[in-house]
Design a protein around this motif. Structure first.
Motif, short mmCIF file in Angstrom:
data_model
loop_
_atom_site.label_atom_id
_atom_site.label_comp_id
_atom_site.label_asym_id
_atom_site.label_seq_id
_atom_site.Cartn_x
_atom_site.Cartn_y
_atom_site.Cartn_z
N PRO A 162 -47.36 -3.28 30.30
CA PRO A 162 -45.78 -3.47 30.04
C PRO A 162 -45.29 -2.91 28.49
CG PRO A 162 -47.49 -5.35 30.53
CD PRO A 162 -48.04 -4.10 29.94
N ARG A 163 -45.76 -2.70 27.72
CA ARG A 163 -45.14 -2.34 26.38
C ARG A 163 -44.42 -0.24 26.49
NH1 ARG A 163 -49.15 -0.65 23.77
NH2 ARG A 163 -51.22 -1.81 25.17
N PHE A 164 -45.03 -0.36 27.90
CA PHE A 164 -44.68 1.64 28.16
C PHE A 164 -43.28 1.20 28.35
CE2 PHE A 164 -48.61 3.03 29.90
CZ PHE A 164 -49.65 2.89 28.63
N LEU A 172 -56.49 5.26 31.43
CA LEU A 172 -56.82 4.19 30.53
C LEU A 172 -58.08 3.88 29.71
CD1 LEU A 172 -58.71 3.24 33.87
CD2 LEU A 172 -56.12 2.60 33.04
N ALA A 173 -56.93 2.76 28.21
CA ALA A 173 -58.16 3.04 26.74
C ALA A 173 -58.41 1.56 26.59
CB ALA A 173 -56.84 3.64 25.68
N GLY A 174 -59.32 1.45 25.26
CA GLY A 174 -59.16 0.19 24.69
C GLY A 174 -60.14 0.81 23.46
N GLY A 208 -56.71 11.76 16.34
CA GLY A 208 -56.88 10.51 15.17
C GLY A 208 -55.85 10.06 15.39
N TRP A 209 -55.37 8.83 15.41
CA TRP A 209 -53.97 8.06 16.30
C TRP A 209 -53.89 7.20 15.04
CZ3 TRP A 209 -50.98 9.87 19.06
CH2 TRP A 209 -50.13 9.29 20.16
N PRO A 210 -52.99 6.82 14.89
CA PRO A 210 -52.06 6.32 13.33
C PRO A 210 -51.51 5.20 14.01
CG PRO A 210 -51.05 7.70 13.11
CD PRO A 210 -51.66 7.94 14.52
N HIS A 213 -54.76 2.21 13.73
CA HIS A 213 -55.62 2.96 12.63
C HIS A 213 -56.71 3.17 13.72
CE1 HIS A 213 -57.08 -0.86 13.26
NE2 HIS A 213 -56.06 -1.63 11.84
N SER A 214 -56.43 4.12 15.02
CA SER A 214 -57.52 3.96 16.01
C SER A 214 -57.52 5.76 15.94
CB SER A 214 -56.91 4.18 17.38
OG SER A 214 -56.68 2.38 17.69
N LEU A 215 -59.62 6.17 16.14
CA LEU A 215 -59.99 7.13 16.69
C LEU A 215 -60.10 7.19 18.00
CD1 LEU A 215 -61.49 10.20 15.64
CD2 LEU A 215 -63.65 8.45 15.33
N ILE A 255 -53.47 11.74 22.82
CA ILE A 255 -54.55 12.73 23.55
C ILE A 255 -54.51 12.29 25.33
CG2 ILE A 255 -55.92 10.70 23.16
CD1 ILE A 255 -58.25 12.84 22.95
N ALA A 256 -53.83 11.50 25.35
CA ALA A 256 -53.73 10.75 27.04
C ALA A 256 -52.93 12.19 27.73
CB ALA A 256 -52.72 9.46 27.29
N ARG A 257 -52.14 12.52 27.26
CA ARG A 257 -51.08 13.73 27.85
C ARG A 257 -51.96 15.06 28.07
NH1 ARG A 257 -45.91 14.43 28.09
NH2 ARG A 257 -45.39 16.78 29.20
N1 LIG Z 1 -53.56 8.69 21.64
C1 LIG Z 1 -53.25 8.47 22.96
O1 LIG Z 1 -52.43 9.25 24.15
C2 LIG Z 1 -53.13 7.64 23.36
C3 LIG Z 1 -53.42 5.69 22.60
N2 LIG Z 1 -54.15 4.57 22.89
C4 LIG Z 1 -54.68 3.79 21.58
O2 LIG Z 1 -55.40 3.16 22.06
C5 LIG Z 1 -56.41 2.36 21.65
C6 LIG Z 1 -56.48 1.32 22.06
O3 LIG Z 1 -55.80 0.94 24.02
P1 LIG Z 1 -54.87 -0.34 24.03
O4 LIG Z 1 -55.97 -0.96 24.94
O5 LIG Z 1 -53.71 0.10 25.17
O6 LIG Z 1 -54.17 -0.91 23.44
P2 LIG Z 1 -53.71 -2.07 22.52
O7 LIG Z 1 -52.69 -2.50 21.39
O8 LIG Z 1 -53.14 -2.67 24.54
O9 LIG Z 1 -55.02 -3.78 22.46
C7 LIG Z 1 -55.79 -3.80 23.76
C8 LIG Z 1 -56.36 -5.48 22.87
O10 LIG Z 1 -56.89 -5.28 22.32
C9 LIG Z 1 -57.60 -5.92 21.03
N3 LIG Z 1 -57.38 -5.22 19.43
C10 LIG Z 1 -56.48 -5.17 19.06
N4 LIG Z 1 -57.00 -4.18 18.19
C11 LIG Z 1 -58.29 -4.22 17.97
C12 LIG Z 1 -59.09 -3.85 17.34
N5 LIG Z 1 -58.88 -2.95 15.96
N6 LIG Z 1 -61.13 -3.32 18.22
C13 LIG Z 1 -60.89 -4.56 18.86
N7 LIG Z 1 -59.96 -5.27 19.51
C14 LIG Z 1 -58.53 -4.86 19.77
C15 LIG Z 1 -56.12 -6.59 21.11
O11 LIG Z 1 -56.71 -8.57 21.89
C16 LIG Z 1 -55.41 -6.25 21.99
O12 LIG Z 1 -54.17 -6.76 23.21
C17 LIG Z 1 -54.71 1.95 20.72
O13 LIG Z 1 -54.76 1.85 19.71
C18 LIG Z 1 -53.60 2.73 21.72
O14 LIG Z 1 -53.12 3.09 20.16
C19 LIG Z 1 -53.68 3.93 24.30
C20 LIG Z 1 -52.96 5.28 25.04
C21 LIG Z 1 -53.17 7.02 24.68
#
Ligand SMILES: NC(=O)C1=CN([C@@H]2O[C@H](COP(=O)(O)OP(=O)(O)OC[C@H]3O[C@@H](n4cnc5c(N)ncnc54)[C@H](O)[C@@H]3O)[C@@H](O)[C@H]2O)C=CC1
Ligand SMILES: [Mg+2]
Ligand SMILES: [Zn+2]
Length: 277
Positions: A162-164, A172-174, A208-210, A213-215, A255-257
């Motif tokens: 819903p945030r897009f 898909l990511a997590g 690295g994705w700021p 603070h994701s990798l 990286i998704a793209r």
């Molecule tokens: N560079 C790229 O192409 C993309 C990067 N991402 C990144 O991937 C990561 C994960 O993506 P989504 O699942 O969509 O994220 P999201 O932000 O929707 O997080 C999903 C849920 O995980 C939990 N969460 C938040 N931070 C956490 C942490 N540090 N450790 C464990 N659980 C946590 C929360 O409950 C959150 O609602 C995010 O940082 C997002 O920005 C996502 C899609 C594309």
């Protein structure tokens, strides 16, 4: 190729150099850009929480002023990090800003020790915050996250949260859970978010994705079985898209793209895209 942005530990007690000004809302920017003469900034009486020596941009010293709130500076405005990613032609400048945002946020969130409650201080020789009471050290926070493109021949499984932005679908990511392997995380996330099972995923590349603070570790996986069942809340829509009729895609340089464009290139016999930085 020498990179224009090089992180380094610089002593903030030293004078001079350039400074970025950051707070939760983003970076200060004026018509000359995001780098301000540091000595000039220090005369403005800004609500500085912390000062960090970050590194070198084009060989010049760069510091960070992390503020408690977005103070007003005449001739300047505040701009969010996402905006820089979408607009910035200069990938090296975005790398510097991504680094600065992560360090600024981490320092802001580690002002006090989570173990004994005493104030934390910057360590002299490494990027760490150290407790004055018990000595515990905290390093910048990095969260491993998996991202995967699931395919079935000429079809890509893409979903939207819903945030897009309207019309945009992505891979898909997590986040990785403690004790889990990257591959287990990929399979779990795919199953949780869209209900399908996959063949063993293949590692492609990382980024690295700021945000915040994701990798990101990027994978490709072939579909194995199951119908799409969407996870309520996180997934608003998920579908199989033909490579010839794709929806709006994630931002260039993500990286998704890259995972999507790499697969298209391989399927269609086109040149492969550039790796995301
Ligand atoms: N560079 C790229 O192409 C993309 C990067 N991402 C990144 O991937 C990561 C994960 O993506 P989504 O699942 O969509 O994220 P999201 O932000 O929707 O997080 C999903 C849920 O995980 C939990 N969460 C938040 N931070 C956490 C942490 N540090 N450790 C464990 N659980 C946590 C929360 O409950 C959150 O609602 C995010 O940082 C997002 O920005 C996502 C899609 C594309
Ligand atoms: Mg997710
Ligand atoms: Zn402590």
């Amino acid at each position: 190729m020498s990179l224009r942005w090089q992180p380094a530990i610089l002593d903030p007690a030293k004078e001079g150099g350039w400074a970025l000004v950051h707070c939760q809302q983003g970076f200060l920017i004026d018509r000359n850009g995001v780098l301000f003469p540091r000595d000039w900034l220090k005369r403005l009486d800004l609500p500085v929480l912390s000062e960090q020596g970050l590194g070198y941009f084009d060989g010049d010293e760069v510091f960070l002023l992390e503020l408690a709130h977005p103070a007003e500076v005449p001739g300047s405005v505040w701009q969010g990090l996402r905006q820089f990613m979408l607009q910035d032609e200069d990938a090296e400048r975005f790398r510097m800003l991504g680094y600065a945002a992560q360090i600024g946020t981490w320092v802001n969130q580690h002002r006090f020790c989570g173990s004994c409650g005493h104030p934390m201080r910057q360590h002299r020789s490494e990027r760490a915050m150290q407790c004055e009471g018990c000595g515990i050290r905290h390093y910048p926070r990095i969260s491993p996250s998996m991202i995967v493109l699931v395919t079935r021949g000429d079809e890509l499984l893409l979903a939207r949260s819903p945030r897009f932005a309207p019309g945009v679908y992505s891979t898909l990511a997590g986040f990785v859970e403690p004790g889990e392997s990257a591959e287990q995380c990929v399979a779990r996330e795919v199953h949780e978010e869209v209900g399908v099972s996959i063949h063993p995923p293949r590692y492609i590349c990382s980024q690295g994705w700021p945000f915040p603070h994701s990798l990101m570790l990027g994978y490709h996986a072939e579909y194995a079985a199951g119908d799409i069942v969407m996870q309520p809340e996180e997934i608003e829509d998920a579908r199989w898209f033909s490579i010839h009729a794709l929806p709006g895609l994630p931002a260039p340089r993500s990286i998704a793209r890259y995972l999507i464009e790499l697969y298209l290139a391989q399927r269609l016999g086109h040149p492969e895209p550039m790796l995301p930085g």
